[in-house]
Design an enzyme around this catalytic site. Structure first.
Site, PDB file in Angstrom:
ATOM      1  N   HIS A  42      -3.947  -5.044  -0.314  1.00  0.00           N
ATOM      2  CA  HIS A  42      -3.568  -5.581   0.996  1.00  0.00           C
ATOM      3  C   HIS A  42      -3.565  -7.108   0.949  1.00  0.00           C
ATOM      4  CE1 HIS A  42      -3.389  -2.040   3.677  1.00  0.00           C
ATOM      5  NE2 HIS A  42      -4.116  -1.497   2.710  1.00  0.00           N
ATOM      6  N   CYS A  80       0.826  -1.202   0.000  1.00  0.00           N
ATOM      7  CA  CYS A  80       0.000   0.000   0.000  1.00  0.00           C
ATOM      8  C   CYS A  80       0.868   1.264   0.000  1.00  0.00           C
ATOM      9  CB  CYS A  80      -0.983  -0.034   1.170  1.00  0.00           C
ATOM     10  SG  CYS A  80      -2.415   1.045   0.923  1.00  0.00           S
ATOM     11  N   GLU A 105      -2.592  -9.149   3.109  1.00  0.00           N
ATOM     12  CA  GLU A 105      -2.940  -9.723   4.412  1.00  0.00           C
ATOM     13  C   GLU A 105      -4.446  -9.747   4.637  1.00  0.00           C
ATOM     14  OE1 GLU A 105      -3.201  -5.399   5.144  1.00  0.00           O
ATOM     15  OE2 GLU A 105      -1.916  -6.699   3.938  1.00  0.00           O
TER      16      GLU A 105
END
Length: 355
Positions: free
Chosen positions: A326, A241, A328
């Protein structure tokens, strides 16, 4: 009590106060399209100085689970919902969203047609907004009374293990899930402040460096660009990001502000190498300018299918890789976790080459 949401263009919505009811707030208004994941969204430090409008009409119905928070506090300035659930029906819930907002002193408003608000933002672009207890007569004068929030710097930790590989995360506003994903793959993680010097980073003997997500305009972080280039000369380097944007800036590319940002859990991203498409979680208001990539050593690895924006970069002759989305998740789909596998594999390969 009534609450007034006023945008910089003068548009106003009236609703009912939630959270810290007396508190007023100001920030850049963004909309989030996720149907779930409101707790992870609110605790994402990347939302600092932003007011989040949730498009899904009912928010808070499964309460608050302390184990999924992405930071100890709420990052967002305010929350805007159509309806706040009066129940929290889930076995992991420990409190209601309403009490969570109150405890963390976050202002909010319900009773707003957030889909109408979202259409307005899409048509006019992201802008500043004020959440007040009374109608606003002079927007700019009222806005000047609010001071922007800043993240608290993380102290230098003490490394307590000898597990390898060790990844040092430069914390610009890291989500807890990034550390968790690396640890789940067997890595030792040390989280360092972004101000850490090369000498301070080297003292932890990392095998790789990861630049985290974080809030704001990436050009405000220009003082870190030289250090990023130096780190890339010594260690495998990854960015997520904001970290992705900083790598782009460090190697000569430019960034620009999106009209209304990407904030949601269902953004399709395509890999340039094989055409594979994954659904991703995204939260960013800036992107790398495709035209600025020419003349840099950077290669685009991923693009967003809705607007064609750049979603991934790498350096062909260095162990440098980054993604705008993202990987994750938390919240969102788990399809992008391969990024962590690829980064750790790169670290392993570099260790063999340099042995």
């Amino acid at each position: 009590m009534n609450k007034y949401l006023t945008l910089a263009d003068g548009t106003q919505w009236i609703g009912t106060a939630i959270g810290d009811c007396q508190l007023e707030a100001a920030g850049r208004i963004v909309f989030n399209t996720g149907m779930t994941g409101y707790q992870e969204t609110l605790t994402d430090p990347s939302y600092l100085n932003q007011m989040i409008a949730f498009t899904y009409p009912l928010i808070g119905n499964y309460g608050i689970d302390p184990t999924v928070a992405q930071a100890p506090t709420i990052g967002a300035q305010a929350i805007i919902v159509h309806e706040l659930a009066t129940f929290n029906d889930h076995y992991t819930s420990r409190q209601s969203l309403a009490s969570f907002l109150t405890i963390h002193h976050v202002a909010g408003i319900e009773g707003v047609d957030t889909r109408d608000l979202t259409i307005h933002i899409r048509q006019t672009g992201a802008q500043m907004a004020i959440l007040s207890n009374h109608p606003i007569t002079d927007f700019e004068a009222q806005l000047a009374t609010f001071a922007p929030q800043v993240l608290t710097a993380t102290p230098l930790p003490v490394a307590t293990t000898t597990i390898r590989p060790r990844v040092a995360i430069l914390n610009f506003g890291e989500k807890a899930a990034i550390t968790a994903e690396l640890q789940a793959r067997g890595a030792d993680v040390v989280v360092l402040p972004p101000t850490a010097s090369l000498k301070a980073v080297a003292a932890y003997h990392p095998d790789g460096i990861l630049l985290s997500n974080g809030p704001g305009d990436p050009t405000d972080y220009h003082t870190y660009l030289a250090t990023i280039r130096q780190l890339a000369q010594r260690y495998p380097l990854a960015g997520i990001c904001l970290g992705h944007q900083l790598i782009a800036l460090a190697y000569g590319a430019q960034t620009y502000q999106l009209s209304f940002g990407h904030h949601g859990l269902n953004h399709p991203v395509q890999a340039c190498a094989d055409g594979r498409i994954i659904m991703t979680s995204q939260n960013h208001d800036y992107a790398v300018d495709p035209a600025s990539i020419k003349g840099t050593p950077l290669i685009v690895t991923h693009t967003e299918l809705n607007d064609g924006s750049i979603e991934g970069l790498r350096l062909p002759h260095q162990a440098v890789m980054s993604v705008q989305f993202h990987p994750e998740a938390h919240p969102g789909p788990q399809e992008a976790g391969q990024f962590f596998d690829d980064f750790l594999l790169t670290i392993q390969k570099e260790a063999v080459v340099n042995a």
